[in-house]
Design a protein around this motif. Structure first.
Motif: not given
Length: 498
Positions: A22-26, A236-241, A283-289
């Motif tokens: 997760c992150g801006t990988s290639d 924070l999951a709501e913040v991420s969305k 972090q995993d719960s936010c990464s879907g969004d």
């Protein structure tokens, strides 16, 4: 061309990325336009891949702040703490430009200059924008960034867009004023101190407005959020969305730093920070969004060098005054080195894609995930002695591949003093910091740590020195699978403190 080493002394630094990280990988850069890719591919904070190679620096020109956070205590003339809000020298814009030129000439891999405090840059607009104006003209090859709490952001967007500023970080810890009132005791707004829910509501509105305005200007926005257990962790999951919907490019969920010795309100009141498992789960719960940044080091406001290291002591103003800098020659050298790094990164990406394609038809392992700790000094390879590591990078290997998860700081047990304040040895503390990992990969390791790691249920491995991190991690994972060690979950108590 052989790439120059950023720091010749052993220092923990950057980790790798993978098609599963997760992150801006290639793979995540692959869907971006050429314009956006050019903005992030050599930015160590916006690209997990880039932080193998490229450095950043912060200049501390912004002392004042317009809000109070329960997790913040700004400290000056402090060299013993590594966290936001801490600086050893406050700089004038003149000094900041001189320091930036000196660092860029001596660390040619430095690509990014940020203003991140020790207060809020936009609460110090004259000092901040004078620094940006000078650097835009005198060092146009350096990316300029600003980090802000967002309260004064909407009125600053137009000025930000006039300079060479492609990246802005906003710290957004909530979108609910009731939660905000638990984090921010007051804001200073329109010449008044406003407390509680009312102040938090104004701050949130300004943050959201500023985010939308930046996105409309094409400026990339990273959102930082501090995870505070029992306060905003479930929020924070709501913040991420919401921030993704408003145009944010990257979300960085960071752990609360709340040791009592730092003197923050949360520290004094005993508010705990999250555990590693809690942080990774969020972090995993936010990464879907949202694209997630996991390689953040929560840098000082005067940090210099690769993420995970601080070379600020090499560039104090008294030392800079005696340096002779030919920046024109330095720019030419920087260009050559940046092109060489870009070529190496491209070659590694191509090799990774080719290797993945060659294994595409292999049956997937039917095994559980495993966490492994890596000792590295950068450039995506295993190249550090276990006893020299100031931090370990944590990777997860699973049937789906390898992904970077986090980093864990530690002390040098090969550094002299062998005991911590609580009587626990530094080596024991280091091994305790690796709880949950089942293997540690390093270039070399001594007999004593080898024995203690094995007793803690962590397999030491020095057989993959100078190999790419992800390839080595997957190779060890396959070895563990072939040995039948991954058929069922490893008991946590077997990985207790040595």
């Amino acid at each position: 061309m052989e790439l120059p080493v950023l720091n010749e002394t052993p220092a923990a630094s950057a980790g790798g990325c993978s098609s599963h990280s997760c992150g801006t990988s290639d793979d995540q850069l692959g869907h971006l336009s050429d314009e956006i890719r050019s903005k992030v591919e050599n930015h160590p904070c916006y690209s997990e891949d880039a932080h193998h190679y490229f450095a950043r620096m912060h200049v501390a020109v912004a002392p004042a702040c317009n809000i109070q956070c329960h997790y913040c205590n700004r400290k000056y003339d402090c060299s013993n703490e590594s966290r936001p809000g801490v600086v050893s020298e406050l700089l004038t814009p003149d000094q900041a430009v001189k320091k930036t030129m000196a660092v860029a000439a001596n660390i040619p891999q430095m690509t990014v200059l940020g203003i991140a405090g020790p207060g809020d840059p936009l609460a110090n607009p004259e000092r901040t924008f004078e620094t940006f104006r000078r650097l835009s003209a005198e060092a146009p090859d350096i990316k300029l960034c600003v980090s802000t709490n967002g309260l004064a952001l909407p009125e600053s967007v137009e000025e930000l867009s006039k300079h060479n500023i492609d990246h802005v970080t906003i710290t957004i810890n909530c979108v609910d004023p009731e939660i905000g009132a638990q984090i921010y005791p007051w804001i200073f707004w329109e010449n008044k101190r406003i407390k509680g829910v009312k102040g938090a509501k104004i701050l949130i509105e300004q943050q959201q407005k500023g985010l939308e305005m930046l996105a409309a200007k094409g400026i990339l926005v990273k959102v930082n959020s501090v995870m505070i257990p029992g306060v905003n962790d479930k929020h924070l999951a709501e913040v991420s969305k919401i921030v993704k919907a408003k145009g944010a490019f990257l979300h960085n969920v960071m752990p609360l730093i709340a040791e009592a010795e730092h003197g923050t309100f949360y520290g004094v009141m005993g508010q705990r920070g999250p555990t590693q498992d809690e942080l990774m789960e969020l972090q995993d719960s936010c990464s879907g969004d949202m694209n997630m940044m996991r390689h953040c080091r929560q840098c000082r406001a005067d940090a210099v060098g690769l993420l995970g290291e601080d070379r600020g002591d090499e560039f104090t103003m008294d030392k800079i005054e005696s340096m002779e800098i030919d920046y024109q020659s330095a720019m030419e050298k920087r260009k050559v080195i940046h092109e060489a790094i870009a070529e190496e990164m491209h070659s590694k990406r191509a090799a990774k894609v080719e290797k993945a394609a060659s294994h595409a038809d292999e049956p997937k392992l039917n095994t559980r995930p495993v966490l492994m700790a890596i000792a590295t000094s950068g450039q995506g390879v295993i190249n550090m002695h276990f006893g020299h590591a100031k931090e370990f990078l944590i990777y997860e290997a699973s049937p789906n591949g390898v992904r970077f998860m986090s980093h864990r700081k530690t002390d040098l047990y090969c550094g002299g003093d062998d005991t911590c304040g609580d009587g626990e040895s530094v080596l024991q503390q280091t091994i305790r910091s690796l709880a949950g990992c089942e293997a540690v990969l390093c270039s070399k390791i001594g007999y004593e740590p080898w024995d203690l790691l094995e007793k803690a249920g962590i397999v030491p491995n020095g057989e993959h020195a100078m190999e790419p991190i992800e390839e080595a991690v997957m190779a060890v994972y396959k070895e563990m699978a072939a040995a039948g060690k991954l058929d069922e979950a490893a008991p946590q108590e077997e990985r207790a403190t040595a």
